[in-house]
Design a protein around this motif. Structure first.
Motif, mmCIF file in Angstrom:
data_model
loop_
_atom_site.group_PDB
_atom_site.id
_atom_site.type_symbol
_atom_site.label_atom_id
_atom_site.label_comp_id
_atom_site.label_asym_id
_atom_site.label_seq_id
_atom_site.Cartn_x
_atom_site.Cartn_y
_atom_site.Cartn_z
ATOM 1 N N GLN A 113 0.852 -1.185 0.000
ATOM 2 C CA GLN A 113 0.000 0.000 0.000
ATOM 3 C C GLN A 113 0.890 1.238 0.000
ATOM 4 O O GLN A 113 2.011 1.208 0.507
ATOM 5 N N ILE A 114 0.380 2.341 -0.550
ATOM 6 C CA ILE A 114 1.194 3.549 -0.698
ATOM 7 C C ILE A 114 0.615 4.700 0.118
ATOM 8 O O ILE A 114 -0.581 4.989 0.035
ATOM 9 N N VAL A 115 1.488 5.334 0.907
ATOM 10 C CA VAL A 115 1.188 6.624 1.524
ATOM 11 C C VAL A 115 2.042 7.646 0.786
ATOM 12 O O VAL A 115 3.279 7.561 0.796
ATOM 13 N N ALA A 116 1.404 8.586 0.098
ATOM 14 C CA ALA A 116 2.114 9.548 -0.746
ATOM 15 C C ALA A 116 2.095 10.924 -0.107
ATOM 16 O O ALA A 116 1.043 11.405 0.309
ATOM 17 N N ILE A 117 3.265 11.561 -0.021
ATOM 18 C CA ILE A 117 3.403 12.858 0.634
ATOM 19 C C ILE A 117 3.977 13.855 -0.348
ATOM 20 O O ILE A 117 5.000 13.592 -0.998
ATOM 21 N N THR A 118 3.324 15.014 -0.469
ATOM 22 C CA THR A 118 3.881 16.096 -1.271
ATOM 23 C C THR A 118 3.607 17.413 -0.557
ATOM 24 O O THR A 118 3.027 17.452 0.517
ATOM 25 N N GLY A 119 4.041 18.532 -1.175
ATOM 26 C CA GLY A 119 3.878 19.849 -0.572
ATOM 27 C C GLY A 119 5.059 20.728 -0.920
ATOM 28 O O GLY A 119 6.033 20.272 -1.533
ATOM 29 N N SER A 120 4.983 21.987 -0.542
ATOM 30 C CA SER A 120 6.060 22.929 -0.850
ATOM 31 C C SER A 120 7.169 22.888 0.193
ATOM 32 O O SER A 120 8.341 22.961 -0.135
ATOM 33 N N ASN A 121 6.789 22.773 1.455
ATOM 34 C CA ASN A 121 7.757 22.697 2.550
ATOM 35 C C ASN A 121 7.355 21.577 3.496
ATOM 36 O O ASN A 121 6.169 21.304 3.662
ATOM 37 N N GLY A 122 8.351 20.958 4.107
ATOM 38 C CA GLY A 122 8.078 19.951 5.120
ATOM 39 C C GLY A 122 7.912 18.536 4.609
ATOM 40 O O GLY A 122 7.671 17.619 5.405
ATOM 41 N N LYS A 123 8.063 18.316 3.289
ATOM 42 C CA LYS A 123 7.844 16.970 2.737
ATOM 43 C C LYS A 123 8.780 15.940 3.357
ATOM 44 O O LYS A 123 8.355 14.883 3.795
ATOM 45 N N THR A 124 10.078 16.253 3.343
ATOM 46 C CA THR A 124 11.062 15.268 3.781
ATOM 47 C C THR A 124 10.923 14.973 5.265
ATOM 48 O O THR A 124 10.952 13.808 5.687
ATOM 49 N N THR A 125 10.756 16.022 6.062
ATOM 50 C CA THR A 125 10.607 15.820 7.505
ATOM 51 C C THR A 125 9.360 14.997 7.804
ATOM 52 O O THR A 125 9.392 14.040 8.588
ATOM 53 N N THR A 126 8.240 15.351 7.178
ATOM 54 C CA THR A 126 6.990 14.645 7.450
ATOM 55 C C THR A 126 7.057 13.203 6.951
ATOM 56 O O THR A 126 6.591 12.278 7.637
ATOM 57 N N THR A 127 7.639 12.993 5.787
ATOM 58 C CA THR A 127 7.798 11.633 5.269
ATOM 59 C C THR A 127 8.599 10.782 6.245
ATOM 60 O O THR A 127 8.243 9.635 6.550
ATOM 61 N N LEU A 185 -1.095 12.953 1.248
ATOM 62 C CA LEU A 185 -0.916 14.076 2.166
ATOM 63 C C LEU A 185 -0.260 15.236 1.432
ATOM 64 O O LEU A 185 0.746 15.049 0.745
ATOM 65 N N ILE A 186 -0.844 16.429 1.578
ATOM 66 C CA ILE A 186 -0.203 17.654 1.083
ATOM 67 C C ILE A 186 0.121 18.526 2.288
ATOM 68 O O ILE A 186 -0.775 18.988 3.002
ATOM 69 N N THR A 187 1.405 18.751 2.546
ATOM 70 C CA THR A 187 1.819 19.486 3.745
ATOM 71 C C THR A 187 1.400 20.952 3.675
ATOM 72 O O THR A 187 0.934 21.524 4.660
ATOM 73 N N ASN A 188 1.582 21.576 2.533
ATOM 74 C CA ASN A 188 1.214 22.974 2.294
ATOM 75 C C ASN A 188 1.493 23.282 0.830
ATOM 76 O O ASN A 188 2.184 22.507 0.150
ATOM 77 N N LEU A 189 0.974 24.384 0.342
ATOM 78 C CA LEU A 189 1.199 24.788 -1.051
ATOM 79 C C LEU A 189 1.578 26.258 -1.100
ATOM 80 O O LEU A 189 0.797 27.120 -0.720
ATOM 81 N N MET A 190 2.797 26.531 -1.550
ATOM 82 C CA MET A 190 3.334 27.889 -1.671
ATOM 83 C C MET A 190 3.896 28.071 -3.081
ATOM 84 O O MET A 190 4.299 27.097 -3.718
ATOM 85 N N ASP A 201 -0.945 28.156 -10.455
ATOM 86 C CA ASP A 201 -2.070 27.260 -10.735
ATOM 87 C C ASP A 201 -1.586 25.935 -11.331
ATOM 88 O O ASP A 201 -2.085 24.858 -10.977
ATOM 89 N N ALA A 202 -0.622 26.019 -12.235
ATOM 90 C CA ALA A 202 -0.085 24.802 -12.853
ATOM 91 C C ALA A 202 0.670 23.961 -11.827
ATOM 92 O O ALA A 202 0.627 22.721 -11.853
ATOM 93 N N TYR A 203 1.354 24.637 -10.923
ATOM 94 C CA TYR A 203 2.075 23.941 -9.843
ATOM 95 C C TYR A 203 1.093 23.189 -8.950
ATOM 96 O O TYR A 203 1.286 22.013 -8.634
ATOM 97 N N VAL A 204 0.008 23.868 -8.547
ATOM 98 C CA VAL A 204 -1.011 23.228 -7.705
ATOM 99 C C VAL A 204 -1.645 22.054 -8.440
ATOM 100 O O VAL A 204 -1.868 20.980 -7.858
ATOM 101 N N GLU A 205 -1.913 22.234 -9.721
ATOM 102 C CA GLU A 205 -2.515 21.161 -10.518
ATOM 103 C C GLU A 205 -1.616 19.924 -10.538
ATOM 104 O O GLU A 205 -2.097 18.784 -10.430
ATOM 105 N N ALA A 206 -0.309 20.155 -10.646
ATOM 106 C CA ALA A 206 0.634 19.028 -10.639
ATOM 107 C C ALA A 206 0.574 18.286 -9.313
ATOM 108 O O ALA A 206 0.524 17.045 -9.276
ATOM 109 N N LYS A 207 0.550 19.025 -8.222
ATOM 110 C CA LYS A 207 0.466 18.388 -6.900
ATOM 111 C C LYS A 207 -0.853 17.622 -6.747
ATOM 112 O O LYS A 207 -0.891 16.516 -6.201
ATOM 113 N N TRP A 208 -1.924 18.216 -7.214
ATOM 114 C CA TRP A 208 -3.266 17.650 -7.038
ATOM 115 C C TRP A 208 -3.474 16.402 -7.890
ATOM 116 O O TRP A 208 -4.386 15.608 -7.621
#
Length: 454
Positions: A113-127, A185-190, A201-208
């Motif tokens: 099973q996969i838990v996927a983590i992305t975001g602008s900041n905090g990805k590595t720490t949270t992962t 999980l999305i930590t935050n979007l900046m 908008d394109a950046y957010v779309e990629a994350k989403w």
């Protein structure tokens, strides 16, 4: 690993090597694909290409001949860093060839099973936090993805008893099709990587993209400190589980200096093993994922109390004569440094900052650096950083490199104070990457330790 037949006798082009490309090429070959690898580095300087050729995989090195795409490839798997306006990628898309990153391959073969983590900041720490909580609770968690372990390499050995804890960048998430995590999980979007994506908008779309295949049996964990996350919550079939440090939510939240999950007190915020308000957010996100995965409150607390951070991300390096050193070299933008400073008493903190000059001023940083004992400034952006320090009324000293800055900071510090490397800038003016910069800080600390041992 699932023994899929999707690629048997199909021609696949792997564009760009590095670890992820090499892993993808080997995996595809093992699945029966007819693989061609194309990498810009000359063959005689390319050990990865040489090794793949010895294994019977076709390699084309030293250039990217556009005519290569006339060979009727059915899929291109590209290195995430290669842009979509690259002539090879653009031509593949024109020809209707699907363009993936190796994350898609990992999903297709994964038994775990996969838990996927992305975001602008905090990805590595949270992962890393999530993996440590899982492992502390007796669940086998395998780190993979953008954290340094190619997803397609880790997925080969993962079993149904494992969980892939996968850190993903926006670049990787642009190249997925069927990818389907159970928890996203999305930590935050900046606003970041705008030079690659074109606009926010394109950046957010990629994350989403991460949740495109998710259903009502899956979970999306979102940061409700951001209005954007609340808007995105309306656009998914998955069950949304929010976290917040500013309000009570139907998920994980901070209230009265305590971390809760749906009215259950988990631990005090002050008990988290790493400092900073951003790490409270990271811990709340971790708690949400852990609770959704059936991990007990006690296990979560024990793991987060003992969590020591990630190398180069607010990493506690050590103490010399009562002065504590923290390596936050991964803070390559203003926001990351703002978050780092939130965990320290400015009056007792000496900040080392500066690096690549990208033309931006640092006025946003002024409220966060007010009251600092001192700033040691270096790199191309030093004049701009010093202007912000002057506006904040903070004294500055110049340094020629990280080793010099570390020595100067220690000489100016007293017992009970902190030396914090949190540059707010990329490293490329002086160092190959932020890891090399951080490693020099650690080496400088170790030298100071030897020279000042009692």
């Amino acid at each position: 690993m699932k023994q899929i037949t999707d690629f048997k006798n199909k021609k696949v082009l792997v564009l760009g090597l590095a670890r992820s490309g090499e892993a993808a090429a080997r995996l595809l070959a093992s699945l029966g694909a007819i693989v061609t690898v194309n990498d810009g580095k000359p063959f005689n300087e390319n050990p990865s290409a040489q090794a793949l050729l010895e294994e019977g995989i076709k390699v084309v090195c030293g250039s990217h001949p556009i005519e290569l795409l006339d060979e009727n490839f059915e899929v291109m798997v590209k290195n995430p860093g290669i842009r979509y306006d690259n002539p090879m990628v653009a031509r593949a898309l024109e020809k209707g060839i699907p363009v993936w990153t190796e994350v898609e391959l990992a999903y297709l073969i994964s038994e775990a099973q996969i838990v996927a983590i992305t975001g602008s900041n905090g990805k590595t720490t949270t992962t890393t936090m999530i993996a440590e909580v899982f492992n502390h609770g007796g669940k086998s968690a395998l780190l993979s993805g953008n954290i340094g372990f190619p997803a397609s390499e880790v997925a080969v050995t993962a079993t149904a008893k494992d969980t892939l804890i996968m850190e993903l960048s926006s670049f990787q998430l642009m190249g997925i099709n069927n990818f389907h995590p159970h928890i996203a999980l999305i930590t935050n979007l900046m606003p970041t990587h705008i030079d690659y994506h074109g606009d926010f908008d394109a950046y957010v779309e990629a994350k989403w993209n991460m949740q495109n295949r998710m259903t009502e049996e899956d979970f999306v964990v979102l940061n409700f400190n951001q209005d954007l996350a609340k808007e995105l919550a309306q656009k998914t079939q998955a069950i949304v589980v929010p976290f917040s440090t500013t309000e009570k939510v139907d998920g994980a939240y901070l209230y009265d200096e305590t971390l809760y999950y749906k009215n259950e007190a988990i631990m005090l915020a002050a008990e988290i093993g790493v400092p900073g308000s951003h790490n409270v957010e990271n811990a709340l996100a971790t708690i949400a994922v852990a609770k959704l995965s059936g991990i007990s409150n006690q296990v979560i607390k024990e793991a987060l109390v003992s969590f020591g951070g990630v190398k180069h991300r607010l990493q506690y390096v050590g103490e010399i004569q009562g002065v504590k050193f923290y390596n936050d070299s991964k803070s390559t933008n203003i926001l990351a440094t703002q978050k780092a400073l939130s965990g320290f008493d400015n009056a007792k903190t000496i900040l080392i900052a500066g690096g690549l000059d990208r033309g931006n001023e640092f006025d946003e940083l002024v409220p966060d650096i007010e009251g600092l004992k001192l700033m040691v400034v270096l790199g191309e952006s030093a004049p701009r950083v010093k202007r912000a320090a002057q506006k904040a009324g903070v004294r500055t000293l110049d340094a020629k490199d990280i080793a010099d800055a570390t020595r100067i900071a220690f000489e100016q510090a007293q017992a009970g104070e902190f030396v914090l490397l949190s540059p707010a800038n990329a490293s490329w003016d002086m160092y190959k990457n932020f890891e090399v910069r951080g490693d020099e800080f650690i080496a400088s600390f170790e030298e100071l330790t030897l020279n000042n041992s009692r």
